[in-house]
Design a protein around this motif. Structure first.
Motif, PDB file in Angstrom:
ATOM      1  N   ILE A   1       0.851  -1.180   0.000  1.00 18.08           N
ATOM      2  CA  ILE A   1       0.000   0.000   0.000  1.00 18.08           C
ATOM      3  C   ILE A   1       0.891   1.236   0.000  1.00 18.08           C
ATOM      4  O   ILE A   1       1.771   1.376   0.857  1.00 18.08           O
ATOM      5  CB  ILE A   1      -0.928   0.017   1.236  1.00 18.08           C
ATOM      6  CG1 ILE A   1      -1.730  -1.278   1.343  1.00 18.08           C
ATOM      7  CG2 ILE A   1      -1.824   1.244   1.225  1.00 18.08           C
ATOM      8  CD1 ILE A   1      -2.722  -1.518   0.243  1.00 18.08           C
ATOM      9  N   LYS A   2       0.647   2.113  -0.950  1.00 21.00           N
ATOM     10  CA  LYS A   2       1.427   3.343  -1.041  1.00 21.00           C
ATOM     11  C   LYS A   2       1.133   4.235   0.166  1.00 21.00           C
ATOM     12  O   LYS A   2      -0.017   4.439   0.542  1.00 21.00           O
ATOM     13  CB  LYS A   2       1.061   4.092  -2.330  1.00 21.00           C
ATOM     14  CG  LYS A   2       1.897   5.312  -2.580  1.00 21.00           C
ATOM     15  CD  LYS A   2       1.522   5.939  -3.916  1.00 21.00           C
ATOM     16  CE  LYS A   2       2.341   7.172  -4.159  1.00 21.00           C
ATOM     17  NZ  LYS A   2       2.011   7.786  -5.448  1.00 21.00           N
ATOM     18  N   ARG A   3       2.182   4.724   0.783  1.00 24.26           N
ATOM     19  CA  ARG A   3       2.028   5.618   1.935  1.00 24.26           C
ATOM     20  C   ARG A   3       1.727   7.025   1.452  1.00 24.26           C
ATOM     21  O   ARG A   3       2.199   7.462   0.403  1.00 24.26           O
ATOM     22  CB  ARG A   3       3.302   5.629   2.775  1.00 24.26           C
ATOM     23  CG  ARG A   3       3.534   4.330   3.502  1.00 24.26           C
ATOM     24  CD  ARG A   3       4.753   4.430   4.394  1.00 24.26           C
ATOM     25  NE  ARG A   3       4.903   3.207   5.163  1.00 24.26           N
ATOM     26  CZ  ARG A   3       5.977   2.907   5.852  1.00 24.26           C
ATOM     27  NH1 ARG A   3       6.997   3.732   5.901  1.00 24.26           N
ATOM     28  NH2 ARG A   3       6.037   1.786   6.526  1.00 24.26           N
ATOM     29  N   ARG A   4       0.969   7.747   2.269  1.00 26.08           N
ATOM     30  CA  ARG A   4       0.706   9.158   1.970  1.00 26.08           C
ATOM     31  C   ARG A   4       1.969   9.951   2.230  1.00 26.08           C
ATOM     32  O   ARG A   4       2.873   9.517   2.941  1.00 26.08           O
ATOM     33  CB  ARG A   4      -0.438   9.665   2.846  1.00 26.08           C
ATOM     34  CG  ARG A   4      -1.759   8.997   2.518  1.00 26.08           C
ATOM     35  CD  ARG A   4      -2.874   9.634   3.298  1.00 26.08           C
ATOM     36  NE  ARG A   4      -2.585   9.662   4.724  1.00 26.08           N
ATOM     37  CZ  ARG A   4      -3.257   9.008   5.648  1.00 26.08           C
ATOM     38  NH1 ARG A   4      -4.266   8.268   5.305  1.00 26.08           N
ATOM     39  NH2 ARG A   4      -2.941   9.099   6.914  1.00 26.08           N
ATOM     40  N   ALA A   5       2.029  11.146   1.711  1.00 27.52           N
ATOM     41  CA  ALA A   5       3.240  11.977   1.773  1.00 27.52           C
ATOM     42  C   ALA A   5       3.769  12.137   3.191  1.00 27.52           C
ATOM     43  O   ALA A   5       4.962  12.033   3.427  1.00 27.52           O
ATOM     44  CB  ALA A   5       2.964  13.336   1.149  1.00 27.52           C
ATOM     45  N   GLY A   6       2.919  12.361   4.167  1.00 25.79           N
ATOM     46  CA  GLY A   6       3.377  12.580   5.533  1.00 25.79           C
ATOM     47  C   GLY A   6       3.618  11.313   6.327  1.00 25.79           C
ATOM     48  O   GLY A   6       4.037  11.371   7.477  1.00 25.79           O
TER      49      GLY A   6
ATOM     50  N   ASP B   1      12.335   5.019   5.159  1.00 26.15           N
ATOM     51  CA  ASP B   1      12.214   5.695   3.861  1.00 26.15           C
ATOM     52  C   ASP B   1      11.447   4.884   2.817  1.00 26.15           C
ATOM     53  O   ASP B   1      11.483   5.210   1.637  1.00 26.15           O
ATOM     54  CB  ASP B   1      13.591   6.077   3.292  1.00 26.15           C
ATOM     55  CG  ASP B   1      14.237   7.200   4.085  1.00 26.15           C
ATOM     56  OD1 ASP B   1      13.497   8.034   4.651  1.00 26.15           O
ATOM     57  OD2 ASP B   1      15.482   7.240   4.141  1.00 26.15           O
ATOM     58  N   LYS B   2      10.740   3.834   3.220  1.00 32.49           N
ATOM     59  CA  LYS B   2       9.924   3.094   2.267  1.00 32.49           C
ATOM     60  C   LYS B   2       8.708   3.948   1.909  1.00 32.49           C
ATOM     61  O   LYS B   2       8.127   4.615   2.760  1.00 32.49           O
ATOM     62  CB  LYS B   2       9.453   1.765   2.854  1.00 32.49           C
ATOM     63  CG  LYS B   2      10.547   0.739   2.989  1.00 32.49           C
ATOM     64  CD  LYS B   2       9.971  -0.564   3.480  1.00 32.49           C
ATOM     65  CE  LYS B   2      11.045  -1.607   3.653  1.00 32.49           C
ATOM     66  NZ  LYS B   2      10.492  -2.857   4.197  1.00 32.49           N
ATOM     67  N   THR B   3       8.327   3.914   0.655  1.00 32.51           N
ATOM     68  CA  THR B   3       7.157   4.667   0.214  1.00 32.51           C
ATOM     69  C   THR B   3       5.901   3.796   0.226  1.00 32.51           C
ATOM     70  O   THR B   3       4.862   4.212  -0.244  1.00 32.51           O
ATOM     71  CB  THR B   3       7.386   5.228  -1.203  1.00 32.51           C
ATOM     72  OG1 THR B   3       7.662   4.144  -2.079  1.00 32.51           O
ATOM     73  CG2 THR B   3       8.525   6.231  -1.203  1.00 32.51           C
ATOM     74  N   TYR B   4       6.013   2.593   0.726  1.00 27.15           N
ATOM     75  CA  TYR B   4       4.875   1.690   0.815  1.00 27.15           C
ATOM     76  C   TYR B   4       4.938   0.932   2.144  1.00 27.15           C
ATOM     77  O   TYR B   4       5.955   0.900   2.824  1.00 27.15           O
ATOM     78  CB  TYR B   4       4.876   0.690  -0.343  1.00 27.15           C
ATOM     79  CG  TYR B   4       6.023  -0.289  -0.260  1.00 27.15           C
ATOM     80  CD1 TYR B   4       5.875  -1.498   0.399  1.00 27.15           C
ATOM     81  CD2 TYR B   4       7.258   0.010  -0.827  1.00 27.15           C
ATOM     82  CE1 TYR B   4       6.941  -2.383   0.509  1.00 27.15           C
ATOM     83  CE2 TYR B   4       8.325  -0.869  -0.726  1.00 27.15           C
ATOM     84  CZ  TYR B   4       8.153  -2.059  -0.064  1.00 27.15           C
ATOM     85  OH  TYR B   4       9.199  -2.930   0.042  1.00 27.15           O
TER      86      TYR B   4
END
Length: 170
Positions: A89-94, A100-103
């Motif tokens: 699941i893609k993480r929201r910007a904040g 540092d994973k974006t998911y």
């Protein structure tokens, strides 16, 4: 001519076989013997169920998960289900964590869900939703399976799930 076109437009919704739901609805989970309030979110792709203490284990060589259903103000409900897959699941910007994973990875199970008069087998990812108002979120993939249209001016358009669940005891 314009008048006859305007008369035709409402019948398009009826012909599509879609059901109109509100932004929130009661959803039956017959696998768990529960009914939960859910947020219907066309901006989310997947369905999410509130869960904590998620433990992965093997049963008869298959991957399973055990979790506590994330319902506040109730006795703990421990659930064990086969693991369908693990989603990213893609993480929201904040929400980017220190790694540092974006998911984020989440376990996914399948559950029978009753929304309105329709019973569908839905993939649901497990995550802690205690900080949210609703323990269950229904995303666009599940809404498509249900043939659902969401009217943001309504809440709880269906007072109770109305699925006729066949008795499987033989």
């Amino acid at each position: 001519m314009l008048f006859s076109c305007l008369l035709f437009i409402p019948s398009l919704g009826l012909a599509s076989g879609k059901t109109i739901f509100g932004l929130s609805e009661h959803v039956g989970l017959p696998d768990l013997g529960l009914q939960l309030p859910a947020k219907l979110d066309t901006g989310a792709q997947t369905a999410s169920l509130s869960a904590w203490d998620i433990v992965h284990f093997r049963r008869d060589g298959e991957r399973w998960v055990r979790f506590t259903l994330g319902l506040e103000d109730t006795d703990p409900v421990i659930v064990e289900r086969p693991l369908a897959r693990t989603s990213r699941i893609k993480r929201r910007a904040g929400d980017v964590a220190e790694d540092d994973k974006t998911y984020t990875s989440r376990p996914v199970i399948e559950l029978d869900m009753c929304l309105g008069e329709s019973l569908q087998r839905i993939e649901v990812n497990l995550t802690d939703r205690r900080r949210f108002e609703f323990p269950l979120l229904i995303g666009s993939s599940a809404l498509t399976q249900f043939g659902a249209l969401v009217d943001p001016s309504q809440n709880f358009a269906f007072h109770e799930p109305g699925c006729a669940v066949a008795d499987t005891d033989e």
